[in-house]
Design a protein around this motif. Structure first.
Motif, PDB file in Angstrom:
ATOM      1  N   GLY A  36       0.796  -1.223   0.000  1.00 29.78           N
ATOM      2  CA  GLY A  36       0.000   0.000   0.000  1.00 29.78           C
ATOM      3  C   GLY A  36       0.828   1.272   0.000  1.00 29.78           C
ATOM      4  N   ALA A  37       2.139   1.127  -0.193  1.00 25.64           N
ATOM      5  CA  ALA A  37       3.006   2.309  -0.205  1.00 25.64           C
ATOM      6  C   ALA A  37       3.334   2.679  -1.648  1.00 25.64           C
ATOM      7  CB  ALA A  37       4.302   2.024   0.561  1.00 25.64           C
ATOM      8  N   SER A  38       3.715   3.930  -1.849  1.00 30.25           N
ATOM      9  CA  SER A  38       4.162   4.370  -3.170  1.00 30.25           C
ATOM     10  C   SER A  38       5.632   4.003  -3.360  1.00 30.25           C
ATOM     11  CB  SER A  38       3.999   5.888  -3.309  1.00 30.25           C
ATOM     12  OG  SER A  38       2.641   6.239  -3.217  1.00 30.25           O
ATOM     13  N   PHE A  39       6.057   3.957  -4.601  1.00 29.61           N
ATOM     14  CA  PHE A  39       7.414   3.532  -4.938  1.00 29.61           C
ATOM     15  C   PHE A  39       8.089   4.654  -5.705  1.00 29.61           C
ATOM     16  CE2 PHE A  39      10.629   0.483  -5.425  1.00 29.61           C
ATOM     17  CZ  PHE A  39      11.036   0.366  -6.748  1.00 29.61           C
ATOM     18  N   ARG A  40       9.202   5.155  -5.185  1.00 27.51           N
ATOM     19  CA  ARG A  40       9.870   6.315  -5.793  1.00 27.51           C
ATOM     20  C   ARG A  40      11.237   5.883  -6.291  1.00 27.51           C
ATOM     21  NH1 ARG A  40      13.237  10.566  -3.613  1.00 27.51           N
ATOM     22  NH2 ARG A  40      12.912  12.527  -4.705  1.00 27.51           N
TER      23      ARG A  40
END
Lengths: 170, 103
Positions: A36-40
Protein backbone atom coordinates in the motif's frame (compact mmCIF):
# COMPACT_ATOMS: atom_id res chain seq x y z
CA UNK A 1 34.56 -23.83 16.70
CA UNK A 2 34.20 -20.04 16.62
CA UNK A 3 34.99 -17.98 13.53
CA UNK A 4 36.02 -14.37 12.93
CA UNK A 5 33.31 -11.77 12.66
CA UNK A 6 32.72 -11.60 8.86
CA UNK A 7 32.67 -7.86 8.41
CA UNK A 8 33.21 -5.76 11.49
CA UNK A 9 32.46 -2.08 11.32
CA UNK A 10 29.52 -0.23 9.82
CA UNK A 11 26.63 -2.67 9.51
CA UNK A 12 23.93 -0.54 7.90
CA UNK A 13 24.69 1.82 5.05
CA UNK A 14 22.87 3.63 2.27
CA UNK A 15 23.00 1.52 -0.85
CA UNK A 16 23.70 4.48 -3.11
CA UNK A 17 22.87 4.53 -6.80
CA UNK A 18 23.05 1.10 -8.27
CA UNK A 19 21.40 -0.55 -11.25
CA UNK A 20 19.32 -3.49 -10.12
CA UNK A 21 18.62 -6.44 -12.42
CA UNK A 22 15.26 -6.02 -14.18
CA UNK A 23 13.27 -8.83 -12.54
CA UNK A 24 14.65 -7.97 -9.07
CA UNK A 25 13.78 -4.31 -9.50
CA UNK A 26 10.25 -5.24 -10.59
CA UNK A 27 9.90 -7.60 -7.59
CA UNK A 28 11.03 -4.84 -5.22
CA UNK A 29 8.51 -2.42 -6.72
CA UNK A 30 5.73 -5.00 -6.41
CA UNK A 31 6.65 -5.73 -2.78
CA UNK A 32 6.48 -2.02 -1.88
CA UNK A 33 3.22 -1.37 -3.76
CA UNK A 34 1.59 -4.52 -2.38
CA UNK A 35 2.05 -3.00 1.09
CA UNK A 36 0.00 0.00 0.00
CA UNK A 37 3.01 2.31 -0.20
CA UNK A 38 4.16 4.37 -3.17
CA UNK A 39 7.41 3.53 -4.94
CA UNK A 40 9.87 6.32 -5.79
CA UNK A 41 12.78 5.68 -8.14
CA UNK A 42 14.90 7.19 -10.88
CA UNK A 43 13.67 6.56 -14.41
CA UNK A 44 16.06 5.62 -17.20
CA UNK A 45 15.49 5.78 -20.94
CA UNK A 46 13.77 8.04 -23.43
CA UNK A 47 10.56 6.22 -24.28
CA UNK A 48 8.37 8.70 -22.39
CA UNK A 49 10.15 11.87 -23.49
CA UNK A 50 9.24 14.74 -23.10
CA UNK A 51 7.00 14.01 -20.11
CA UNK A 52 9.37 11.69 -18.29
CA UNK A 53 13.04 12.16 -19.09
CA UNK A 54 16.09 10.05 -18.43
CA UNK A 55 17.07 10.74 -14.79
CA UNK A 56 13.69 12.04 -13.65
CA UNK A 57 12.50 10.70 -10.30
CA UNK A 58 9.11 9.05 -10.61
CA UNK A 59 6.62 8.17 -7.88
CA UNK A 60 4.26 5.30 -8.61
CA UNK A 61 1.26 4.89 -6.33
CA UNK A 62 -0.78 1.72 -5.78
CA UNK A 63 -3.97 1.33 -7.83
CA UNK A 64 -5.87 0.68 -4.58
CA UNK A 65 -8.69 -1.09 -6.35
CA UNK A 66 -9.13 1.61 -8.99
CA UNK A 67 -8.28 0.19 -12.40
CA UNK A 68 -6.04 2.23 -14.71
CA UNK A 69 -7.84 4.91 -16.72
CA UNK A 70 -7.23 5.94 -20.30
CA UNK A 71 -4.18 8.17 -20.39
CA UNK A 72 -2.78 7.05 -17.04
CA UNK A 73 0.97 6.52 -17.02
CA UNK A 74 1.41 3.15 -15.37
CA UNK A 75 4.23 0.98 -14.07
CA UNK A 76 3.89 -2.52 -15.44
CA UNK A 77 5.97 -5.69 -15.64
CA UNK A 78 6.81 -6.86 -19.16
CA UNK A 79 5.81 -10.42 -19.97
CA UNK A 80 9.13 -11.54 -21.46
CA UNK A 81 12.00 -10.07 -19.49
CA UNK A 82 9.93 -9.33 -16.37
CA UNK A 83 11.25 -5.75 -16.34
CA UNK A 84 9.44 -2.79 -14.81
CA UNK A 85 8.46 -0.19 -17.40
CA UNK A 86 6.54 3.07 -17.20
CA UNK A 87 4.34 3.87 -20.22
CA UNK A 88 0.87 5.23 -20.98
CA UNK A 89 -2.49 3.44 -21.31
CA UNK A 90 -3.85 4.33 -24.75
CA UNK A 91 -6.73 1.86 -24.98
CA UNK A 92 -8.70 -0.29 -22.59
CA UNK A 93 -10.04 -3.63 -23.81
CA UNK A 94 -11.92 -5.40 -21.04
CA UNK A 95 -9.31 -6.47 -18.49
CA UNK A 96 -6.41 -5.76 -20.83
CA UNK A 97 -4.65 -2.50 -21.50
CA UNK A 98 -2.87 -1.29 -24.61
CA UNK A 99 0.22 0.52 -23.35
CA UNK A 100 2.63 2.70 -25.29
CA UNK A 101 5.60 4.97 -24.65
CA UNK A 102 4.84 8.58 -25.64
CA UNK A 103 8.09 8.68 -27.61
CA UNK A 104 7.57 5.41 -29.45
CA UNK A 105 5.91 4.71 -32.77
CA UNK A 106 4.29 1.45 -31.73
CA UNK A 107 2.56 0.10 -28.65
CA UNK A 108 4.04 -2.40 -26.21
CA UNK A 109 1.11 -4.72 -26.74
CA UNK A 110 -1.79 -5.72 -24.55
CA UNK A 111 -0.99 -6.07 -20.87
CA UNK A 112 -3.26 -7.85 -18.42
CA UNK A 113 -4.43 -5.96 -15.35
CA UNK A 114 -2.33 -8.19 -13.10
CA UNK A 115 0.88 -6.93 -14.70
CA UNK A 116 0.10 -3.30 -13.85
CA UNK A 117 1.54 -2.43 -10.45
CA UNK A 118 0.53 1.22 -10.08
CA UNK A 119 0.11 4.61 -11.68
CA UNK A 120 2.52 7.53 -11.82
CA UNK A 121 1.42 10.34 -9.51
CA UNK A 122 4.49 12.56 -9.53
CA UNK A 123 7.53 13.26 -11.68
CA UNK A 124 10.46 15.25 -10.33
CA UNK A 125 13.31 16.89 -12.18
CA UNK A 126 16.02 18.68 -10.22
CA UNK A 127 14.10 17.94 -6.99
CA UNK A 128 11.01 19.81 -8.27
CA UNK A 129 7.71 18.37 -9.47
CA UNK A 130 7.24 18.89 -13.20
CA UNK A 131 4.31 18.93 -15.58
CA UNK A 132 4.16 15.35 -16.78
CA UNK A 133 1.04 14.79 -18.85
CA UNK A 134 -0.91 12.92 -16.18
CA UNK A 135 -3.62 15.51 -15.70
CA UNK A 136 -6.64 16.30 -17.94
CA UNK A 137 -4.25 16.79 -20.89
CA UNK A 138 -3.75 13.05 -21.01
CA UNK A 139 -6.87 12.69 -23.22
CA UNK A 140 -5.17 14.76 -25.94
CA UNK A 141 -1.94 12.85 -25.51
CA UNK A 142 -3.78 9.53 -25.96
CA UNK A 143 -5.45 10.82 -29.12
CA UNK A 144 -2.12 11.77 -30.64
CA UNK A 145 -0.38 8.63 -29.43
CA UNK A 146 -3.04 6.36 -30.99
CA UNK A 147 -2.38 7.99 -34.32
CA UNK A 148 1.28 7.13 -34.03
CA UNK A 149 2.33 10.68 -33.40
CA UNK A 150 5.65 10.67 -31.62
CA UNK A 151 5.31 13.52 -29.22
CA UNK A 152 8.97 14.56 -29.36
CA UNK A 153 8.33 15.75 -32.89
CA UNK A 154 5.66 18.05 -31.55
CA UNK A 155 7.93 19.59 -28.94
CA UNK A 156 8.09 23.02 -30.60
CA UNK A 157 4.26 23.05 -30.76
CA UNK A 158 4.03 21.75 -27.19
CA UNK A 159 6.09 24.66 -25.93
CA UNK A 160 3.37 27.01 -27.19
CA UNK A 161 0.40 24.84 -26.18
CA UNK A 162 1.62 23.97 -22.67
CA UNK A 163 1.23 27.43 -21.08
CA UNK A 164 -2.26 27.67 -22.58
CA UNK A 165 -3.18 24.26 -21.14
CA UNK A 166 -1.77 25.20 -17.76
CA UNK A 167 -3.97 28.28 -17.62
CA UNK A 168 -6.95 26.22 -18.70
CA UNK A 169 -6.28 23.58 -16.07
CA UNK A 170 -5.74 26.22 -13.38
CA UNK B 1 13.05 11.13 22.69
CA UNK B 2 14.88 7.90 21.88
CA UNK B 3 13.65 4.73 23.58
CA UNK B 4 16.18 2.95 25.74
CA UNK B 5 17.32 -0.36 24.28
CA UNK B 6 16.62 -3.22 26.68
CA UNK B 7 18.45 -6.52 26.54
CA UNK B 8 15.36 -8.35 27.79
CA UNK B 9 13.22 -6.95 24.97
CA UNK B 10 12.39 -8.70 21.70
CA UNK B 11 12.78 -6.69 18.51
CA UNK B 12 11.63 -7.61 15.05
CA UNK B 13 11.35 -6.08 11.56
CA UNK B 14 8.73 -3.37 11.24
CA UNK B 15 5.71 -3.92 9.01
CA UNK B 16 6.74 -0.69 7.29
CA UNK B 17 9.80 -2.12 5.65
CA UNK B 18 10.52 -4.23 2.56
CA UNK B 19 13.70 -6.31 2.41
CA UNK B 20 14.91 -8.34 -0.54
CA UNK B 21 18.06 -10.28 -1.31
CA UNK B 22 19.39 -9.06 -4.64
CA UNK B 23 22.65 -10.32 -6.10
CA UNK B 24 23.74 -11.72 -2.72
CA UNK B 25 23.08 -8.47 -0.89
CA UNK B 26 20.22 -7.68 1.49
CA UNK B 27 18.53 -4.44 0.45
CA UNK B 28 16.10 -2.75 2.81
CA UNK B 29 13.54 -0.11 1.91
CA UNK B 30 11.82 1.61 4.83
CA UNK B 31 8.30 2.76 3.96
CA UNK B 32 8.46 6.17 5.60
CA UNK B 33 5.28 8.26 5.21
CA UNK B 34 3.84 5.66 2.88
CA UNK B 35 6.66 5.85 0.34
CA UNK B 36 9.31 3.25 -0.47
CA UNK B 37 11.98 5.57 -1.76
CA UNK B 38 14.77 3.65 -3.45
CA UNK B 39 16.18 6.83 -4.92
CA UNK B 40 17.14 8.36 -1.57
CA UNK B 41 16.38 5.76 1.11
CA UNK B 42 17.70 2.38 0.04
CA UNK B 43 19.87 0.63 2.60
CA UNK B 44 22.09 -2.39 2.67
CA UNK B 45 23.47 -4.48 5.50
CA UNK B 46 27.01 -5.84 5.47
CA UNK B 47 27.60 -9.53 6.29
CA UNK B 48 27.62 -9.05 10.05
CA UNK B 49 24.65 -6.71 9.96
CA UNK B 50 22.75 -9.28 7.97
CA UNK B 51 23.47 -12.03 10.53
CA UNK B 52 22.21 -9.75 13.32
CA UNK B 53 19.12 -8.76 11.25
CA UNK B 54 18.26 -12.42 10.70
CA UNK B 55 18.62 -13.14 14.43
CA UNK B 56 16.36 -10.18 15.18
CA UNK B 57 13.43 -12.12 13.78
CA UNK B 58 11.07 -11.31 16.61
CA UNK B 59 11.67 -14.58 18.47
CA UNK B 60 14.71 -13.96 20.69
CA UNK B 61 15.41 -11.14 23.11
CA UNK B 62 18.61 -9.16 22.66
CA UNK B 63 20.39 -11.02 25.43
CA UNK B 64 19.87 -14.26 23.53
CA UNK B 65 20.92 -12.67 20.24
CA UNK B 66 24.18 -11.55 21.86
CA UNK B 67 24.68 -15.01 23.40
CA UNK B 68 24.20 -16.68 20.02
CA UNK B 69 26.68 -14.36 18.34
CA UNK B 70 29.18 -14.92 21.14
CA UNK B 71 28.85 -18.68 20.61
CA UNK B 72 29.57 -18.29 16.89
CA UNK B 73 32.24 -15.61 16.71
CA UNK B 74 35.57 -14.85 18.29
CA UNK B 75 34.93 -11.50 19.88
CA UNK B 76 34.51 -10.26 23.44
CA UNK B 77 30.90 -10.41 24.57
CA UNK B 78 31.00 -6.72 25.56
CA UNK B 79 31.99 -5.77 22.01
CA UNK B 80 29.28 -7.93 20.51
CA UNK B 81 26.69 -6.42 22.84
CA UNK B 82 27.80 -2.92 21.89
CA UNK B 83 27.57 -3.73 18.16
CA UNK B 84 24.13 -5.29 18.49
CA UNK B 85 22.78 -2.37 20.52
CA UNK B 86 24.30 0.09 18.05
CA UNK B 87 22.64 -1.58 15.08
CA UNK B 88 19.30 -1.93 16.90
CA UNK B 89 19.40 1.79 17.72
CA UNK B 90 20.06 2.67 14.09
CA UNK B 91 17.31 0.36 12.82
CA UNK B 92 14.81 1.70 15.38
CA UNK B 93 15.67 5.27 14.44
CA UNK B 94 14.96 4.55 10.78
CA UNK B 95 11.72 2.74 11.52
CA UNK B 96 13.03 -0.60 10.24
CA UNK B 97 12.74 -2.35 13.58
CA UNK B 98 10.15 -2.31 16.34
CA UNK B 99 10.01 -3.58 19.89
CA UNK B 100 7.66 -6.54 19.99
CA UNK B 101 7.68 -7.38 23.68
CA UNK B 102 9.87 -7.56 26.71
CA UNK B 103 10.44 -10.85 28.50
Amino acid sequence: MKSQIPEPGIFLARAGERPLPGPDFAALARAVLDKGASFRFKATGFSMFPFIRNGDVVTVSPLAGNPPRLGDVVAFVTSGQQKLMVHRVIRIMGDSFLIKGDNRYSADGLSPKASILGRVTRVERGKKAVFSGIGPERALIVLLSRRGVVLTLLLPVWRIVRPVMRRWIA
Amino acid sequence: MEAKIRLDAIYGPSEDVVSREIEGELLIVPLAAGVGDIEDELFTLNKTGRIIWELLGGQKNLKNVVAELFARFEAPVGEIEEDVIGLVEELLKRGMLVEISNT
